[in-house]
Design a protein around this motif. Structure first.
Motif, PDB file in Angstrom:
ATOM      1  N   ASP A  72     -10.572  46.639 -15.123  1.00  0.00           N
ATOM      2  CA  ASP A  72     -11.385  45.677 -14.389  1.00  0.00           C
ATOM      3  C   ASP A  72     -11.552  44.411 -15.231  1.00  0.00           C
ATOM      4  OD1 ASP A  72     -13.274  44.806 -12.308  1.00  0.00           O
ATOM      5  OD2 ASP A  72     -14.760  45.060 -13.916  1.00  0.00           O
ATOM      6  N   HIS A  73     -11.104  43.259 -14.701  1.00  0.00           N
ATOM      7  CA  HIS A  73     -11.107  42.026 -15.478  1.00  0.00           C
ATOM      8  C   HIS A  73     -12.500  41.576 -15.885  1.00  0.00           C
ATOM      9  CE1 HIS A  73      -6.868  40.629 -14.041  1.00  0.00           C
ATOM     10  NE2 HIS A  73      -6.836  41.772 -14.672  1.00  0.00           N
ATOM     11  N   ALA A  74     -13.458  41.651 -15.001  1.00  0.00           N
ATOM     12  CA  ALA A  74     -14.816  41.213 -15.334  1.00  0.00           C
ATOM     13  C   ALA A  74     -15.411  42.084 -16.439  1.00  0.00           C
ATOM     14  CB  ALA A  74     -15.706  41.244 -14.098  1.00  0.00           C
ATOM     15  N   THR A  75     -15.280  43.374 -16.289  1.00  0.00           N
ATOM     16  CA  THR A  75     -15.808  44.290 -17.310  1.00  0.00           C
ATOM     17  C   THR A  75     -15.093  44.089 -18.634  1.00  0.00           C
ATOM     18  OG1 THR A  75     -16.361  45.892 -15.592  1.00  0.00           O
ATOM     19  CG2 THR A  75     -16.255  46.715 -17.851  1.00  0.00           C
ATOM     20  N   VAL A 107     -14.470  37.901  -9.711  1.00  0.00           N
ATOM     21  CA  VAL A 107     -14.537  38.209 -11.139  1.00  0.00           C
ATOM     22  C   VAL A 107     -15.406  37.169 -11.836  1.00  0.00           C
ATOM     23  CG1 VAL A 107     -13.176  38.369 -13.252  1.00  0.00           C
ATOM     24  CG2 VAL A 107     -12.328  39.414 -11.150  1.00  0.00           C
ATOM     25  N   ALA A 108     -15.173  35.900 -11.527  1.00  0.00           N
ATOM     26  CA  ALA A 108     -15.940  34.832 -12.168  1.00  0.00           C
ATOM     27  C   ALA A 108     -17.433  34.974 -11.894  1.00  0.00           C
ATOM     28  CB  ALA A 108     -15.436  33.472 -11.694  1.00  0.00           C
ATOM     29  N   SER A 110     -19.108  37.720 -11.238  1.00  0.00           N
ATOM     30  CA  SER A 110     -19.620  38.850 -12.024  1.00  0.00           C
ATOM     31  C   SER A 110     -19.841  38.456 -13.475  1.00  0.00           C
ATOM     32  CB  SER A 110     -18.635  40.013 -11.961  1.00  0.00           C
ATOM     33  OG  SER A 110     -18.536  40.502 -10.657  1.00  0.00           O
ATOM     34  N   ILE A 111     -18.883  37.708 -14.024  1.00  0.00           N
ATOM     35  CA  ILE A 111     -19.014  37.283 -15.420  1.00  0.00           C
ATOM     36  C   ILE A 111     -20.192  36.322 -15.573  1.00  0.00           C
ATOM     37  CG2 ILE A 111     -17.900  35.949 -17.254  1.00  0.00           C
ATOM     38  CD1 ILE A 111     -15.222  37.161 -16.277  1.00  0.00           C
TER      39      ILE A 111
END
Length: 124
Positions: A72-75, A107-108, A110-111
């Motif tokens: 998962d990119h955000a995690t 994703v952005a 979430s970050i």
């Protein structure tokens, strides 16, 4: 001191790496690049990394490239920010419709919501 950036494709690398390198140079920090490309766009990423190294100059600041172990990119970006004790996290953002955000997530987003450090968002 560390500036962390995460790149997922060539377009993002071309936009985000110069901003991250400039931020690292301004802060006199190392630049840590989280490579989320999964082996795609290797030539474009290599060119963007060389430009980032040139931006930092010969003063000994490091450019470290790693690949995440988390799919998962955000995690992966949030974990890397914690592991590197990042002073700032530089990410790419693009315009998306409300329906696109609902269906695909962001994703952005979430970050931006979950990061413990400041986040610099660069338009891709």
């Amino acid at each position: 001191m560390t500036v962390l950036t995460a790149v997922a494709n060539a377009a993002e690398a071309a936009a985000v790496l110069p901003a991250a390198a400039a931020e690292a140079a301004r802060r006199n920090s190392d630049l840590h690049v989280l490579d989320l490309t999964s082996g795609r766009d290797t030539q474009a990423l290599a060119a963007a990394l060389e430009a980032a190294r040139a931006e930092l100059g010969p003063d000994g600041r490091a450019v470290v490239v790693t690949e995440p172990s988390i799919p998962d990119h955000a995690t992966a970006a949030l974990v890397a920010a914690d592991e590197t004790s990042a002073d700032v996290l530089v990410i790419g953002v693009r315009r998306r419709s409300p329906v696109g955000k609902l269906v695909m997530g962001s994703v952005a987003q979430s970050i931006l919501l979950d990061a413990d450090c400041p986040v610099l968002a660069v338009r891709v």
